[in-house]
Scaffold this motif. Structure first.
Motif, mmCIF file in Angstrom:
data_model
loop_
_atom_site.group_PDB
_atom_site.id
_atom_site.type_symbol
_atom_site.label_atom_id
_atom_site.label_comp_id
_atom_site.label_asym_id
_atom_site.label_seq_id
_atom_site.Cartn_x
_atom_site.Cartn_y
_atom_site.Cartn_z
ATOM 1 N N GLY A 139 -53.871 -22.955 66.725
ATOM 2 C CA GLY A 139 -52.235 -22.872 66.185
ATOM 3 C C GLY A 139 -52.084 -22.756 64.828
ATOM 4 N N LEU A 140 -50.759 -22.578 64.636
ATOM 5 C CA LEU A 140 -49.976 -22.312 63.269
ATOM 6 C C LEU A 140 -48.719 -23.115 63.567
ATOM 7 N N THR A 141 -48.547 -24.026 62.617
ATOM 8 C CA THR A 141 -47.220 -24.694 62.619
ATOM 9 C C THR A 141 -46.758 -25.023 61.133
ATOM 10 N N THR A 142 -45.350 -24.939 60.958
ATOM 11 C CA THR A 142 -44.736 -25.307 59.609
ATOM 12 C C THR A 142 -43.705 -26.357 60.136
ATOM 13 N N SER A 143 -43.703 -27.274 59.293
ATOM 14 C CA SER A 143 -42.743 -28.537 59.404
ATOM 15 C C SER A 143 -42.189 -28.946 58.056
ATOM 16 N N THR A 144 -40.953 -29.370 58.101
ATOM 17 C CA THR A 144 -40.382 -29.859 56.745
ATOM 18 C C THR A 144 -40.292 -31.447 57.118
ATOM 19 N N ILE A 145 -40.981 -32.203 56.117
ATOM 20 C CA ILE A 145 -41.121 -33.594 56.460
ATOM 21 C C ILE A 145 -40.343 -34.187 54.972
ATOM 22 N N PHE A 146 -39.702 -35.443 55.092
ATOM 23 C CA PHE A 146 -39.217 -36.033 53.987
ATOM 24 C C PHE A 146 -40.013 -37.158 53.687
ATOM 25 N N VAL A 147 -40.773 -37.322 52.909
ATOM 26 C CA VAL A 147 -41.750 -38.196 52.231
ATOM 27 C C VAL A 147 -41.742 -38.655 50.712
ATOM 28 N N THR A 148 -42.281 -39.856 50.603
ATOM 29 C CA THR A 148 -42.244 -40.014 49.228
ATOM 30 C C THR A 148 -43.748 -39.479 48.636
ATOM 31 N N ALA A 149 -43.996 -39.670 47.464
ATOM 32 C CA ALA A 149 -45.350 -38.999 46.743
ATOM 33 C C ALA A 149 -46.365 -40.085 47.507
ATOM 34 N N ASP A 150 -46.285 -41.370 47.548
ATOM 35 C CA ASP A 150 -47.278 -42.186 48.178
ATOM 36 C C ASP A 150 -47.489 -41.831 49.791
ATOM 37 N N GLU A 151 -46.748 -41.657 50.104
ATOM 38 C CA GLU A 151 -46.776 -41.106 51.585
ATOM 39 C C GLU A 151 -47.509 -39.821 51.698
ATOM 40 N N LEU A 152 -47.140 -38.873 50.917
ATOM 41 C CA LEU A 152 -47.720 -37.530 50.993
ATOM 42 C C LEU A 152 -49.181 -37.604 50.726
ATOM 43 N N LYS A 153 -49.638 -38.501 49.451
ATOM 44 C CA LYS A 153 -50.717 -38.725 49.057
ATOM 45 C C LYS A 153 -51.671 -39.654 50.548
ATOM 46 N N SER A 154 -51.038 -40.404 51.034
ATOM 47 C CA SER A 154 -51.901 -41.057 52.186
ATOM 48 C C SER A 154 -51.984 -39.939 53.304
ATOM 49 N N PHE A 155 -51.132 -39.124 53.593
ATOM 50 C CA PHE A 155 -51.171 -38.029 54.648
ATOM 51 C C PHE A 155 -52.327 -37.313 54.091
ATOM 52 N N PHE A 156 -52.540 -36.662 52.957
ATOM 53 C CA PHE A 156 -53.568 -35.873 52.356
ATOM 54 C C PHE A 156 -55.052 -36.693 52.750
ATOM 55 N N GLU A 157 -54.908 -38.062 52.187
ATOM 56 C CA GLU A 157 -56.285 -38.759 52.584
ATOM 57 C C GLU A 157 -56.615 -38.962 53.786
ATOM 58 N N THR A 158 -55.650 -38.994 54.671
ATOM 59 C CA THR A 158 -56.088 -39.104 56.215
ATOM 60 C C THR A 158 -56.490 -37.846 56.586
ATOM 61 N N VAL A 159 -56.026 -36.781 56.308
ATOM 62 C CA VAL A 159 -56.421 -35.374 56.759
ATOM 63 C C VAL A 159 -57.770 -35.144 56.314
ATOM 64 N N HIS A 160 -58.218 -35.432 55.089
ATOM 65 C CA HIS A 160 -59.318 -35.133 54.416
ATOM 66 C C HIS A 160 -60.471 -35.921 54.938
ATOM 67 N N ALA A 161 -60.051 -37.178 55.215
ATOM 68 C CA ALA A 161 -60.984 -38.065 55.911
ATOM 69 C C ALA A 161 -61.631 -37.605 57.152
ATOM 70 N N LEU A 162 -60.405 -37.107 58.107
ATOM 71 C CA LEU A 162 -60.827 -36.677 59.522
ATOM 72 C C LEU A 162 -61.674 -35.206 59.433
ATOM 73 N N ILE A 163 -61.262 -34.494 58.273
ATOM 74 C CA ILE A 163 -62.203 -33.301 58.165
ATOM 75 C C ILE A 163 -63.362 -33.442 57.771
ATOM 76 N N ASP A 164 -63.703 -34.497 56.630
ATOM 77 C CA ASP A 164 -64.870 -34.834 56.498
ATOM 78 C C ASP A 164 -65.864 -35.308 57.546
ATOM 79 N N SER A 165 -65.177 -36.041 58.095
ATOM 80 C CA SER A 165 -66.110 -36.763 59.227
ATOM 81 C C SER A 165 -66.467 -35.475 60.073
ATOM 82 N N LEU A 166 -65.603 -34.662 60.671
ATOM 83 C CA LEU A 166 -66.051 -33.503 61.301
ATOM 84 C C LEU A 166 -67.149 -32.645 60.599
#
Length: 192
Positions: A139-166
């Motif tokens: 898939g290909l998706t685009t979304s606009t989300i409203f987040v703080t800088a800390d929330e975006l940092k946490s989001f990326f950390e979660t995504v990186h952890a999932l990718i690294d585990s795979l």
């Protein structure tokens, strides 16, 4: 398979950035970091679509920049085998980077984005021919989300952890039944 451990290196030197700002060199480093398999110039030539001599030139440039290194010989020692000293590389765009570093970052990012966009276009052109199980989950998706800088940092950390585990799982189980290489692209940036 080479054991590259968990080491992730940051690219901060403009010399390294310029060395990588070529599609063949990105392909070489990507192959090493995806498979973990030491590879020869002749084998890389097939991967990058160049002659072995042209590929050898690119390997030497990557080695000069410290992005790859010679691996132990596989046999008689007549072939040079190359490996990456890290399992992945990352680029930090420092806010206070000098003009030389900024120019090198921009050149590398332009090459990287062109290569990734070409891959995405190639997939979209063949998407309807994919087996149903793959067509239905890609898939290909685009979304606009409203987040703080800390929330975006946490989001990326979660995504990186999932990718690294795979990625680590794939290194340990080199031939999972039905597995394919899948390209994951993610960009998250302020839109105003």
């Amino acid at each position: 398979m080479a054991d590259l451990g968990q080491e992730r290196r940051r690219i901060t030197d403009p010399k390294m950035m310029r060395a990588l700002a070529h599609p063949a060199r990105l392909a070489i480093l990507e192959h090493l970091n995806t498979t973990g398999e030491p590879t020869t110039a002749t084998e890389f030539a097939e991967i990058v679509g160049l002659s072995p001599s042209a590929t050898s030139y690119h390997l030497r440039e990557l080695a000069k920049a410290g992005m790859i290194e010679e691996a132990p010989s596989r046999g008689d020692g007549r072939e040079r085998v190359w490996q990456s000293p890290a399992h992945s590389w990352g680029l930090d765009m420092e806010a206070d980077a000098d003009p030389e570093t900024r120019a090198a970052e921009e050149a590398l990012l332009a090459t990287y984005l062109e290569r990734d966009q070409a891959r995405l276009r190639a997939y979209l052109a063949r998407a309807r021919e994919e087996p149903k199980e793959w067509h239905d989950v890609a898939g290909l998706t685009t979304s606009t989300i409203f987040v703080t800088a800390d929330e975006l940092k946490s989001f990326f950390e979660t995504v990186h952890a999932l990718i690294d585990s795979l990625k680590q799982r794939n290194r340990k189980e080199a031939s999972l039944e039905g597995a394919r290489a899948v390209r994951v692209q993610l960009a998250a940036f302020p839109d105003d």
